[in-house]
Motif scaffolding. Structure first.
Motif, PDB file in Angstrom:
ATOM      1  N   SER A 109     -16.293   6.205   4.124  1.00 15.29           N
ATOM      2  CA  SER A 109     -15.383   6.586   3.041  1.00 15.29           C
ATOM      3  C   SER A 109     -14.750   7.950   3.265  1.00 15.29           C
ATOM      4  CB  SER A 109     -16.146   6.594   1.712  1.00 15.29           C
ATOM      5  OG  SER A 109     -17.250   7.489   1.785  1.00 15.29           O
ATOM      6  N   ARG A 110     -14.750   8.409   4.491  1.00 15.38           N
ATOM      7  CA  ARG A 110     -14.158   9.706   4.801  1.00 15.38           C
ATOM      8  C   ARG A 110     -12.647   9.655   4.575  1.00 15.38           C
ATOM      9  NH1 ARG A 110     -15.817  11.521  10.556  1.00 15.38           N
ATOM     10  NH2 ARG A 110     -17.826  11.092   9.522  1.00 15.38           N
ATOM     11  N   PRO A 111     -12.055  10.649   3.945  1.00 16.76           N
ATOM     12  CA  PRO A 111     -10.606  10.612   3.675  1.00 16.76           C
ATOM     13  C   PRO A 111      -9.796  10.636   4.963  1.00 16.76           C
ATOM     14  CG  PRO A 111     -11.520  12.758   3.115  1.00 16.76           C
ATOM     15  CD  PRO A 111     -12.683  11.867   3.398  1.00 16.76           C
ATOM     16  N   LEU A 112      -8.675   9.936   4.946  1.00 16.08           N
ATOM     17  CA  LEU A 112      -7.797   9.864   6.108  1.00 16.08           C
ATOM     18  C   LEU A 112      -6.722  10.940   6.101  1.00 16.08           C
ATOM     19  CD1 LEU A 112      -7.214   5.993   6.283  1.00 16.08           C
ATOM     20  CD2 LEU A 112      -8.884   7.348   7.555  1.00 16.08           C
ATOM     21  N   LEU A 113      -6.310  11.370   4.924  1.00 17.84           N
ATOM     22  CA  LEU A 113      -5.209  12.326   4.791  1.00 17.84           C
ATOM     23  C   LEU A 113      -5.751  13.656   4.280  1.00 17.84           C
ATOM     24  CD1 LEU A 113      -2.544   9.998   3.122  1.00 17.84           C
ATOM     25  CD2 LEU A 113      -2.935  10.415   5.552  1.00 17.84           C
ATOM     26  N   LYS A 114      -5.141  14.730   4.777  1.00 17.17           N
ATOM     27  CA  LYS A 114      -5.523  16.054   4.303  1.00 17.17           C
ATOM     28  C   LYS A 114      -5.023  16.290   2.879  1.00 17.17           C
ATOM     29  CE  LYS A 114      -5.672  18.153   8.905  1.00 17.17           C
ATOM     30  NZ  LYS A 114      -5.154  19.229   9.777  1.00 17.17           N
ATOM     31  N   GLU A 133      -3.260   6.205   0.737  1.00 19.85           N
ATOM     32  CA  GLU A 133      -4.443   5.990   1.573  1.00 19.85           C
ATOM     33  C   GLU A 133      -5.126   4.675   1.235  1.00 19.85           C
ATOM     34  OE1 GLU A 133      -8.740   8.141   2.362  1.00 19.85           O
ATOM     35  OE2 GLU A 133      -6.983   9.399   1.951  1.00 19.85           O
ATOM     36  N   LEU A 134      -5.154   4.306  -0.035  1.00 20.10           N
ATOM     37  CA  LEU A 134      -5.707   3.001  -0.414  1.00 20.10           C
ATOM     38  C   LEU A 134      -4.931   1.869   0.256  1.00 20.10           C
ATOM     39  CD1 LEU A 134      -6.397   3.485  -4.238  1.00 20.10           C
ATOM     40  CD2 LEU A 134      -8.095   3.327  -2.411  1.00 20.10           C
ATOM     41  N   TRP A 135      -3.616   1.973   0.220  1.00 21.27           N
ATOM     42  CA  TRP A 135      -2.786   0.938   0.844  1.00 21.27           C
ATOM     43  C   TRP A 135      -2.986   0.911   2.351  1.00 21.27           C
ATOM     44  CZ3 TRP A 135       1.588   1.415   4.141  1.00 21.27           C
ATOM     45  CH2 TRP A 135       2.263   0.208   4.371  1.00 21.27           C
ATOM     46  N   LEU A 136      -3.055   2.099   2.974  1.00 13.91           N
ATOM     47  CA  LEU A 136      -3.233   2.155   4.427  1.00 13.91           C
ATOM     48  C   LEU A 136      -4.568   1.533   4.839  1.00 13.91           C
ATOM     49  CD1 LEU A 136      -2.188   3.152   7.152  1.00 13.91           C
ATOM     50  CD2 LEU A 136      -3.325   5.330   6.714  1.00 13.91           C
ATOM     51  N   ARG A 137      -5.627   1.813   4.104  1.00 15.29           N
ATOM     52  CA  ARG A 137      -6.918   1.205   4.413  1.00 15.29           C
ATOM     53  C   ARG A 137      -6.858  -0.312   4.286  1.00 15.29           C
ATOM     54  NH1 ARG A 137     -11.534   4.332   4.622  1.00 15.29           N
ATOM     55  NH2 ARG A 137     -11.236   6.560   4.220  1.00 15.29           N
ATOM     56  N   SER A 161       6.386   5.093  -6.342  1.00 19.71           N
ATOM     57  CA  SER A 161       7.458   5.303  -5.374  1.00 19.71           C
ATOM     58  C   SER A 161       7.067   6.318  -4.315  1.00 19.71           C
ATOM     59  CB  SER A 161       8.722   5.759  -6.116  1.00 19.71           C
ATOM     60  OG  SER A 161       9.779   5.966  -5.204  1.00 19.71           O
ATOM     61  N   GLU A 162       6.444   7.423  -4.736  1.00 16.44           N
ATOM     62  CA  GLU A 162       6.046   8.443  -3.774  1.00 16.44           C
ATOM     63  C   GLU A 162       4.932   7.944  -2.867  1.00 16.44           C
ATOM     64  OE1 GLU A 162       4.601  13.144  -3.707  1.00 16.44           O
ATOM     65  OE2 GLU A 162       5.007  12.106  -5.616  1.00 16.44           O
ATOM     66  N   GLY A 163       3.956   7.232  -3.428  1.00 13.01           N
ATOM     67  CA  GLY A 163       2.893   6.677  -2.603  1.00 13.01           C
ATOM     68  C   GLY A 163       3.406   5.636  -1.623  1.00 13.01           C
ATOM     69  N   ARG A 164       4.374   4.845  -2.045  1.00 13.23           N
ATOM     70  CA  ARG A 164       4.975   3.857  -1.152  1.00 13.23           C
ATOM     71  C   ARG A 164       5.661   4.534   0.025  1.00 13.23           C
ATOM     72  NH1 ARG A 164       8.041  -1.305  -3.075  1.00 13.23           N
ATOM     73  NH2 ARG A 164       7.007  -0.675  -4.999  1.00 13.23           N
ATOM     74  N   GLU A 165       6.368   5.628  -0.247  1.00 18.05           N
ATOM     75  CA  GLU A 165       7.046   6.340   0.833  1.00 18.05           C
ATOM     76  C   GLU A 165       6.052   6.938   1.818  1.00 18.05           C
ATOM     77  OE1 GLU A 165      10.045  10.187   1.386  1.00 18.05           O
ATOM     78  OE2 GLU A 165       9.759   9.267  -0.593  1.00 18.05           O
ATOM     79  N   ILE A 166       4.978   7.529   1.319  1.00 20.99           N
ATOM     80  CA  ILE A 166       3.974   8.105   2.214  1.00 20.99           C
ATOM     81  C   ILE A 166       3.296   7.019   3.029  1.00 20.99           C
ATOM     82  CG2 ILE A 166       1.804   9.390   2.295  1.00 20.99           C
ATOM     83  CD1 ILE A 166       2.671  10.824  -0.243  1.00 20.99           C
ATOM     84  N   GLY A 167       2.949   5.902   2.393  1.00 22.90           N
ATOM     85  CA  GLY A 167       2.290   4.810   3.110  1.00 22.90           C
ATOM     86  C   GLY A 167       3.170   4.210   4.194  1.00 22.90           C
ATOM     87  N   ARG A 168       4.461   4.028   3.895  1.00 21.01           N
ATOM     88  CA  ARG A 168       5.356   3.486   4.917  1.00 21.01           C
ATOM     89  C   ARG A 168       5.449   4.415   6.113  1.00 21.01           C
ATOM     90  NH1 ARG A 168       9.223   2.301   0.720  1.00 21.01           N
ATOM     91  NH2 ARG A 168      10.375   4.115   1.497  1.00 21.01           N
ATOM     92  N   SER A 169       5.552   5.711   5.860  1.00 23.34           N
ATOM     93  CA  SER A 169       5.689   6.660   6.965  1.00 23.34           C
ATOM     94  C   SER A 169       4.448   6.693   7.848  1.00 23.34           C
ATOM     95  CB  SER A 169       5.984   8.058   6.418  1.00 23.34           C
ATOM     96  OG  SER A 169       4.883   8.553   5.676  1.00 23.34           O
ATOM     97  N   LEU A 170       3.279   6.457   7.269  1.00 21.23           N
ATOM     98  CA  LEU A 170       2.047   6.508   8.060  1.00 21.23           C
ATOM     99  C   LEU A 170       1.995   5.400   9.103  1.00 21.23           C
ATOM    100  CD1 LEU A 170      -0.545   7.286   5.230  1.00 21.23           C
ATOM    101  CD2 LEU A 170       0.277   8.842   7.000  1.00 21.23           C
ATOM    102  N   LEU A 171       2.581   4.243   8.817  1.00 20.92           N
ATOM    103  CA  LEU A 171       2.617   3.157   9.785  1.00 20.92           C
ATOM    104  C   LEU A 171       3.909   3.129  10.587  1.00 20.92           C
ATOM    105  CD1 LEU A 171       1.058   0.148   7.831  1.00 20.92           C
ATOM    106  CD2 LEU A 171      -0.012   1.608   9.534  1.00 20.92           C
TER     107      LEU A 171
END
Length: 443
Positions: free
Chosen positions: A278-283, A293-297, A367-377
């Protein structure tokens, strides 16, 4: 006598295990065809499938009539390699159903009969597939291999027997191991089978020692009979047979019914293979980053989605490398746009899941979480494409063009951020417009 023996005995008088297995086989393929008909209706068949078959058939006949020079330089082992790869894709079929656990599985004769029918079906299916593959390959590669009809038929027959042996061994491996061990065992055995089969088949196809080749062929047939006899007498594999039948149906219709429960594949293990802790992925630890991060996992743990993403990334690398530079740059923009659109659809599907739908997040946070999640992939794949584009430029022109390997990812990074932000504004405006129309619609 067992309590259910009389009932099974009465059924035996009306039909036998072979007839029951044949009926279930027909029902299986009829069900698969009906699933494919959801996509392959008459318009798709008329405008896509039939023209594709016509073009492919014409290209195949043209290669037969006017073989290019590169066909003569194909290694003699190429048909053996292709047939081996096709053969190690098969699995053992027994056509077991959940209702068999009521009374049929209590009768050893019926269990053995159903298993024998499944073994016969597996052998016939492997022979048919190997024959079709050899029938398409060997006429094209006859100039390179020098094999006649007899040699090609012998290779197809031997490949079919090898595929049958592989199906039984794969069945034993999947019964013994579970989770990651099963995956590693199946892939390891598959690689060992192919590595051992290619030199053995190439030696047998030389024709220098026909007696030794015939003896090896007889040994392979004896191995088939032995593993089939051992598998027919096995008991206590009902749960595994049910799982194998479900996997076989998912292999047939998984592309058509990928979003339904009928073709769903259960996880191979009890724990996820990636991101187990359960270690966090993002700073960043604000609300939007946590949602992303939930979506990325969830995406990284979805094997089917990651497989499609890696395949798309590999196809993008090939398309960029094989295209002219100006066309590759345009293709990079188009493929990045497709990735953004696909990731947006994955996000929309994820946030409407039964569990995630319980969260009442603000629209701005979504909307903001969607943008961050898209950029991570998006960034790793798109920047890798930029590096391939720069490598292609350096390979073609040399000199200072090799600097494009570093400069293009540096230019592409802010461009990707801009594209992602523009997509967020577009999707947010579109959703707001739909909400306004729903609110203003008369009731």
């Amino acid at each position: 006598m067992k309590p259910d023996g009389g009932r099974v005995g009465r059924l035996r008088g009306k039909s036998g295990p072979a007839k029951l297995a044949a009926g279930r086989c027909g029902a299986f393929w009829l069900k698969s065809i009906r699933a494919w008909r959801l996509t392959l209706d008459w318009t798709v068949l008329l405008y896509l499938v039939v023209p594709a078959l016509w073009v492919a058939g014409g290209m195949y006949l043209d290669l037969l009539r006017h073989p290019p020079d590169w066909i003569g330089r194909v290694p003699m082992q190429m048909p053996i390699v292709v047939l081996a790869i096709i053969m190690v894709r098969g699995r053992l079929r027994t056509f077991a159903e959940y209702g068999d656990g009521l009374f049929l599985r209590s009768n050893g004769g019926w269990v053995k009969g159903m298993t024998m029918a499944g073994l016969c079906y597996t052998l016939v299916a492997r022979m048919a597939v190997s024959g079709a593959g050899a029938g398409l390959l060997l006429p094209l590669l006859s100039h390179a291999t020098g094999w006649g009809f007899g040699a090609g038929a012998a290779l197809a027959l031997a490949a079919g027997l090898m595929g049958f042996v592989w199906a039984v061994i794969r069945d034993a491996a999947e019964r013994r191991w579970h989770g990651l061990r099963r995956v590693l065992a199946v892939y390891g055995l598959r690689a060992a089978f192919v590595a051992a089969w290619i030199p053995a088949a190439a030696w047998g196809m030389r024709g220098d020692e026909p007696i030794a080749a015939a003896a090896a062929f007889a040994l392979l047939a004896a191995i088939c009979a032995w593993v089939g006899w051992r598998r027919a007498g096995l008991t206590g594999a009902f749960a595994h047979e049910l799982e194998a039948e479900r996997q076989a149906y998912a292999d047939n219709v998984g592309w058509v019914l990928m979003d339904t429960e009928q073709a769903s594949r259960p996880p191979a293990g009890r724990r996820p293979w990636v991101l187990r802790n359960s270690r966090p992925l993002l700073k960043r630890r604000d609300e939007a980053a946590r949602v992303a991060e939930l979506w990325l996992r969830a995406m990284l743990r979805e094997a089917g989605t990651m497989r499609l993403l890696l395949q798309f990334a590999a196809l993008g690398i090939v398309a960029i490398w094989l295209s002219p530079l100006w066309l590759a740059a345009i293709a990079w923009l188009g493929m990045c746009a497709l990735l953004i659109l696909w990731f947006n659809g994955l996000w929309g599907k994820w946030e409407t899941e039964r569990y995630m739908g319980l969260y009442d997040w603000r629209k701005e946070l979504r909307s903001e979480g969607r943008e961050i999640g898209r950029s991570l992939l998006l960034r790793p794949i798109a920047l890798a494409w930029c590096a391939i584009l720069g490598l292609h430029a350096g390979w073609m022109y040399g000199g200072l063009w090799w600097l494009a390997v570093v400069l293009l990812p540096a230019v592409g990074y802010p461009l990707l951020s801009r594209m992602n932000r523009t997509a967020t504004d577009m999707f947010f405006a579109r959703r707001a417009g739909r909400s306004r129309q729903d609110t203003e619609a008369p009731t």
